[in-house]
Scaffold this active site. Sequence first.
Site, PDB file in Angstrom:
ATOM      1  N   CYS A 167      -5.475  -3.242   2.633  1.00 27.42           N
ATOM      2  CA  CYS A 167      -5.236  -2.988   4.060  1.00 27.42           C
ATOM      3  C   CYS A 167      -6.492  -3.111   4.927  1.00 27.42           C
ATOM      4  O   CYS A 167      -6.973  -4.211   5.176  1.00 27.42           O
ATOM      5  CB  CYS A 167      -4.562  -1.629   4.231  1.00 27.42           C
ATOM      6  SG  CYS A 167      -3.716  -1.408   5.831  1.00 27.42           S
ATOM      7  N   GLU A 203       0.841  -1.199   0.000  1.00 28.26           N
ATOM      8  CA  GLU A 203       0.000   0.000   0.000  1.00 28.26           C
ATOM      9  C   GLU A 203       0.880   1.254   0.000  1.00 28.26           C
ATOM     10  O   GLU A 203       1.928   1.292   0.634  1.00 28.26           O
ATOM     11  CB  GLU A 203      -0.899   0.000   1.243  1.00 28.26           C
ATOM     12  CG  GLU A 203      -1.858   1.173   1.304  1.00 28.26           C
ATOM     13  CD  GLU A 203      -2.749   1.161   2.543  1.00 28.26           C
ATOM     14  OE1 GLU A 203      -3.815   1.792   2.518  1.00 28.26           O
ATOM     15  OE2 GLU A 203      -2.368   0.519   3.545  1.00 28.26           O
ATOM     16  N   LYS A 250      -9.761   1.643  -2.626  1.00 34.09           N
ATOM     17  CA  LYS A 250      -9.996   1.139  -1.279  1.00 34.09           C
ATOM     18  C   LYS A 250     -11.385   1.553  -0.790  1.00 34.09           C
ATOM     19  O   LYS A 250     -11.722   2.745  -0.767  1.00 34.09           O
ATOM     20  CB  LYS A 250      -8.916   1.695  -0.352  1.00 34.09           C
ATOM     21  CG  LYS A 250      -8.943   1.175   1.080  1.00 34.09           C
ATOM     22  CD  LYS A 250      -7.772   1.776   1.845  1.00 34.09           C
ATOM     23  CE  LYS A 250      -7.668   1.271   3.260  1.00 34.09           C
ATOM     24  NZ  LYS A 250      -6.522   1.885   3.972  1.00 34.09           N
TER      25      LYS A 250
END
Length: 275
Positions: free
Chosen positions: A154, A40, A113
């Site tokens: 994440c 990330e 995301k």
Amino acid sequence: MRIALHQMTSGIDPERNVLAMVNAITRSAEAGAAMYFAPEMSIMIDRDRVRARPHLAAEAHMAALAKLSDCASQHGIWLHLGSIPVVHENGQKLANRTIIIGADGKIKARYDKMHLFDVNLDTGESWKESAAYAGGDRPVVVQTPLGLMGLAICYDMRFPDLFSAYAKSYVDIITLPSAFTVPTGQAHWHSILRARAIESEAFVIAAAQCGLHEDGRQTYGHSLVVDPWGKIVLDMGASPNLGFVDLDMGTISEVRKQIPVHANRRIIPTPFIAG
């Protein structure tokens, strides 16, 4: 099928980070990897948003992305760029975006995301990702040389509905590039990633940031590859490095024959509240 994971300690200078990535991609191709995976925020980590802003651009105008695409085509290797910060198409905020590049240098998939990290930790650390970033609105699956790949980033890993959607799509791989904090990494990183592999009966590939970054934050590291049985086949520890794994894709069908969760899955209605 050989893959390469790049565990990084990305800094505030995108050019320096991209140079490290190009060197790692070159080494990955020379070692016979079919695909390279970055963490990330691979091209820049800087929580000083005023300092970082001059380095940010819309995807179409990112010099770093063009350089990495050229590197992919030059070496004939697929790239998973982890995630990169781009100016969102709505022009108001940024997107934390995964980009998949094929061996021809062309973009094959994008994923923004979905779940943004807004939290105050007992350590005194405070994060409010939604202040600068717009969340994505849909899961994304892409066909790669490794098979069908579901994309996540994440904090997404804490939300099972996303991975249920990927499991129902029969993905072979789930990717979770990350920049995990040290306290949450110590508590949950290995457990959650193993659970995601077990419940989906798919490989989980999670390249991670590690160590002390120029902007003062510290990340957990421990880039992982977990097989569909939940076995950790790579753990890269806490230092920056380039790791390699040869994936046995036949493991997926073997595990699914032993425990046929895909065949036994039921549609779950809204719970009945007794009493």
